[in-house]
Design a protein around this motif. Structure first.
Motif, mmCIF file in Angstrom:
data_model
loop_
_atom_site.group_PDB
_atom_site.id
_atom_site.type_symbol
_atom_site.label_atom_id
_atom_site.label_comp_id
_atom_site.label_asym_id
_atom_site.label_seq_id
_atom_site.Cartn_x
_atom_site.Cartn_y
_atom_site.Cartn_z
ATOM 1 N N ARG A 147 43.048 48.605 41.568
ATOM 2 C CA ARG A 147 43.587 47.250 41.725
ATOM 3 C C ARG A 147 42.455 46.226 41.801
ATOM 4 N N ALA A 148 41.374 46.568 42.485
ATOM 5 C CA ALA A 148 40.225 45.659 42.566
ATOM 6 C C ALA A 148 39.603 45.452 41.193
ATOM 7 N N ALA A 149 39.583 46.520 40.391
ATOM 8 C CA ALA A 149 39.029 46.402 39.041
ATOM 9 C C ALA A 149 39.911 45.514 38.172
ATOM 10 N N ILE A 150 41.230 45.649 38.309
ATOM 11 C CA ILE A 150 42.142 44.768 37.576
ATOM 12 C C ILE A 150 41.920 43.320 38.001
ATOM 13 N N ALA A 151 41.814 43.096 39.304
ATOM 14 C CA ALA A 151 41.625 41.740 39.836
ATOM 15 C C ALA A 151 40.297 41.138 39.393
ATOM 16 N N ALA A 152 39.311 41.988 39.079
ATOM 17 C CA ALA A 152 38.011 41.483 38.638
ATOM 18 C C ALA A 152 38.125 40.682 37.347
ATOM 19 N N HIS A 153 39.143 40.956 36.556
ATOM 20 C CA HIS A 153 39.330 40.256 35.288
ATOM 21 C C HIS A 153 40.151 38.992 35.534
ATOM 22 N N ARG A 154 39.556 38.085 36.289
ATOM 23 C CA ARG A 154 40.272 36.910 36.786
ATOM 24 C C ARG A 154 40.767 35.995 35.669
ATOM 25 N N SER A 155 40.080 35.959 34.560
ATOM 26 C CA SER A 155 40.511 35.078 33.476
ATOM 27 C C SER A 155 41.825 35.543 32.857
ATOM 28 N N GLN A 156 42.127 36.820 32.990
ATOM 29 C CA GLN A 156 43.313 37.383 32.355
ATOM 30 C C GLN A 156 44.409 37.756 33.345
ATOM 31 N N VAL A 157 44.037 37.953 34.599
ATOM 32 C CA VAL A 157 44.988 38.418 35.613
ATOM 33 C C VAL A 157 44.990 37.417 36.764
#
Length: 278
Positions: free
Chosen positions: A226-236
């Motif tokens: 989940r932290a890795a997904i959140a790292a892609h702030r421009s898309q998520v």
């Protein structure tokens, strides 16, 4: 200890599709390598993008943050341009991954496979999970790269990352039972997502359970995922269903990752639960 190389189409795909497996491999002492085919230049453009910063720049930086969350040891970009969604003009642009010569791209990937002496390579299923041109191309290039190194690396395993269509259907029903309708994904028209509906290429999402051979328990690593997904702030965004889902529901939805192994025949009984380094 071995080396895992996950080959993905765009920045952020690594977190969603194989983030748990990468985090688990790192935790168990394996070397983890991420190869991203494209620059992700046709993603969502954030409001805070600087005048001297491209979306590709931003997404490369976000990938580094994601890699740190998952314990990835090496990140490489193959150097192709994002091809956009199925049917976009970008599919035909020079330099796009979709237009790339498969052998040329496979040679680039094969060089990394040989350099790292990879034990396990993950790609996508034959239709890239949902028909995105770059995802389909990852499958084709990954298969070809494995052929190119087969004589020198005969023990390398190839696994196709995919979605368990039956599990997705069950998960949606479970979310409804938990009263979490607002946290479920929707399609491009805002309607409830249906994994059995035609996706970008006219095929349903992912793969039927009967055609899968391996399910991997990554539940101890879902927060890293989940932290890795959140790292892609421009898309998520903070409002995305990935980040809005209650912890229990997120763990249920993303606590297992699914694969088709090239060295094992599906017998129709469904995937075994195991590990890619077993």
């Amino acid at each position: 200890m071995g080396t895992l190389l996950c080959f993905h189409a765009h920045p952020d795909d690594e977190a969603i599709a194989t983030g748990g497996s990468m985090a688990r491999a790192h935790a168990e002492g394996h070397r983890v390598v991420l190869v991203v085919a494209t620059d992700g230049a046709h993603g969502e453009v954030p409001d805070d993008l600087g005048s001297d910063e491209s979306l590709a720049d931003r997404r490369r930086s976000e990938t580094a943050v994601s890699a740190a969350a998952l314990g990835i040891d090496r990140v490489e970009f193959l150097g192709f341009t994002d091809s956009g969604m199925n049917g976009w003009d970008a599919n035909d642009h020079d330099g796009s991954f979709w237009q790339a010569d498969t052998d040329e791209a496979a040679v680039r990937l094969a060089a990394i496979l040989l350099d790292e002496q990879v034990d396990v390579l993950t790609i996508y299923d034959w239709h890239g999970g949902y028909g995105h041109p770059d995802h389909i191309k990852v499958h084709r290039v990954g298969v070809r790269a494995a052929e190119l190194v087969a004589e020198r690396m005969p023990t390398m395993r190839v696994l196709e990352a995919t979605m368990n269509r039956d599990e997705m259907r069950r998960g949606i029903e479970m979310a409804k039972e938990m009263g979490a309708d607002d946290f479920g994904p929707t399609d491009d028209h805002g309607e409830e997502f249906d994994p059995d509906a035609p996706m970008d290429d006219g095929n349903p999402m992912g793969t039927p359970e009967s055609e899968l051979t391996l399910g991997i328990d990554v539940s101890p690593f879902v927060e890293r995922k989940r932290a890795a997904i959140a790292a892609h702030r421009s898309q998520v965004s903070d409002q995305s269903f990935f980040l809005q889902m209650p912890t229990e529901l997120f763990a249920q939805a993303f606590g297992r990752e699914w694969f088709i192994e090239h060295d094992r025949e599906a017998d129709g009984s469904g995937p075994r639960l195991g590990w890619m380094f077993d």
